[in-house]
Write an enzyme that holds these catalytic residues in place. Structure first.
Site, PDB file in Angstrom:
ATOM      1  N   ARG A  62       4.496   7.548 -10.276  1.00  0.00           N
ATOM      2  CA  ARG A  62       4.363   7.035 -11.644  1.00  0.00           C
ATOM      3  C   ARG A  62       5.147   5.743 -11.908  1.00  0.00           C
ATOM      4  O   ARG A  62       4.606   4.839 -12.536  1.00  0.00           O
ATOM      5  CB  ARG A  62       4.743   8.113 -12.676  1.00  0.00           C
TER       6      ARG A  62
ATOM      7  N   CYS B 139       8.367   1.285   2.528  1.00  0.00           N
ATOM      8  CA  CYS B 139       8.416  -0.166   2.755  1.00  0.00           C
ATOM      9  C   CYS B 139       7.554  -0.933   1.760  1.00  0.00           C
ATOM     10  O   CYS B 139       6.560  -1.548   2.129  1.00  0.00           O
ATOM     11  CB  CYS B 139       7.979  -0.466   4.176  1.00  0.00           C
ATOM     12  N   GLU B 140       7.916  -0.837   0.496  1.00  0.00           N
ATOM     13  CA  GLU B 140       7.272  -1.621  -0.553  1.00  0.00           C
ATOM     14  C   GLU B 140       8.329  -1.857  -1.609  1.00  0.00           C
ATOM     15  O   GLU B 140       9.077  -0.940  -1.933  1.00  0.00           O
ATOM     16  CB  GLU B 140       6.162  -0.808  -1.252  1.00  0.00           C
TER      17      GLU B 140
END
Ligand SMILES: *Cc1c(COP(=O)(O)O)cnc(C)c1O
Length: 420
Positions: free
Chosen positions: A313, A344-345
């Site tokens: 969310r 990995c973002e």
């Protein structure tokens, strides 16, 4: 009683200290309070006592069998959006006569399954769908109880990704096409027209759009009754917001009930609702362990073992959930921290400026609140992470209601063709 509260500086779910659960199932995990689910159902249904309304829990918000069972035992039916959810609802003990099926993209197989199960109502979103339902009902020798989902063209004033009631969205039948749709609904073989339904969006905190939409619904009922059509049922959808962060102010639920009463309460229709978030959102938390405290010249990062794949969310809707330490010393100092996961973002962040104990360290537990709705239900295995366990608590007992789905198990879902 506050369901998630401190006792001697340790956060508990009902009467169970969270470190005890963490020890048993390991972190991260979702934890739900059965008492809170019951209380939420009770407060929703009692607001409509005199209207004799039915509540269809939108099980997409949290489809764990134990969650559905808890609400079913309170008297809830189910609002489903797929045949998978039909299976979940039936398996959890919801009778077919208390199931409504919403979805803009029901497949032939799904319609057939719903008709064979004899569910209460199919909420029809388009004319081609209506024709297909008629055809399948005729072929299977059944009659489809249907409601037409109206797109009232109101802006729900919520996040654009969860606004569903304005005419640029894929949902429901536009009022300008209702004449044609009603013609079909009242004449096609195999379908039995029952009434109208609406769902204008999710997490709606300013209730004015509800008033606008339900007033439009009232006009339609009066209009079509004047043309001699019997309108027995109105399904008013879900969409009521809950507070997420400690500073969020939400409109009292009694206001929503008042709007319902004033707009459609006296039409003599059987009223129903499809709440999801309002029943389960604050009944669940996500418990996670601190992996690293990373102080940089500009910021403190608290890296935890839960991530966006477990609770999407914040990344998806920009949502902010309160985050609190599981062990809390009132006199201790706090430091503002960004809380993030391992994925990995850059979007894998639960947000900035959470006041956490200055002394927080690797191994400490934290709780992400209001995580009962669209939490586990939207989780994924992104980054080859396990799906995390779910636990339900009632008073001083708890049980795991979903085990951790290991990566080894996920690998076994794949296969490598011989010719590679
Ligand atoms: C998602 C959905 C709901 C539930 O919405 P909440 O905001 O969780 O109450 C109800 N009805 C329909 C048709 C939905 O798509």
């Amino acid at each position: 009683m506050t369901i998630f509260d401190y006792s001697n500086g340790v956060l508990r779910a009902e009467s169970v200290p969270l470190p005890e659960i963490a020890q048993k199932v390991d972190t991260p995990f979702y934890c739900y309070s059965a008492q809170r689910l019951r209380d939420n159902y009770e407060s929703f249904s009692s607001a409509f006592n005199e209207l004799n309304a039915t509540i269809y829990y939108a099980i997409k918000a949290n489809g764990n069998q134990a969650t559905i069972r808890t609400l079913a035992a309170c008297g809830a039916g189910a609002d489903i959006v797929s045949v998978g959810e039909l299976m979940r609802a039936l398996e959890a003990g919801i009778p077919p006569g208390k199931i409504v099926f919403s979805s803009a993209g029901k497949t032939e197989d799904e319609i057939k399954a719903a008709l064979i199960a004899h569910i209460y109502q199919l909420n029809v979103e388009s004319m081609p769908e209506l024709k297909l339902i008629s055809q399948i009902a005729t072929e299977t020798g059944t009659t489809a109880p249907i409601a037409l989902r109206i797109n009232p063209d109101v802006n729900a004033g919520t996040h654009e990704k969860i606004s569903t009631g304005h005419k640029e969205t894929k949902f429901g039948i536009e009022i300008s096409q209702l004449y044609e749709a009603m013609n079909l609904a009242t004449t096609l073989p195999g379908v039995s027209f029952k009434g109208f339904t609406m769902h204008i969006g999710s997490h709606i905190n300013d209730y004015a759009p509800f008033r606008e939409a339900y007033s439009r619904l009232r006009e339609l009922v009066e209009d079509w009754r004047a043309r001699g059509v019997k309108i027995e049922r109105l399904d008013l959808g879900g969409g009521v917001a809950i507070p997420y962060d400690k500073d969020d102010e939400t409109t009292p639920f009694s206001e929503y009930a008042k709007i319902v009463r004033e707009t459609v309460g006296d039409l003599g229709c059987h009223l129903s609702f499809e709440p999801g978030r309002r029943l389960v959102g604050d009944a669940g938390i996500l418990v996670s362990r601190v992996l690293y405290v990373k102080d940089t010249p500009s910021k403190r990062f608290v890296i935890i073992d839960a991530a966006m794949n477990d609770l999407v969310r914040p990344a998806m809707y920009g949502a902010r959930h309160s985050i609190i330490p599981v062990e809390f010393n009132k006199s201790g100092e706090t430091t503002l921290a960004t809380v993030a996961g391992a994925v990995c973002e850059t979007s894998d962040s639960f947000g900035d400026d959470f006041a956490l104990p200055t002394t927080i360290k690797a191994g400490d537990l934290i709780a992400i609140l209001q995580a009962g709705a669209y939490g586990s239900a939207m989780s994924s295995t992104y980054n080859a992470r396990p799906l995390i366990p779910e636990v339900i608590v009632l008073k001083e007992v708890f049980a795991q209601t979903r085990r951790r789905i290991s990566v080894a198990e996920q690998i076994s879902w794949d296969s490598i063709p011989k010719w590679l």
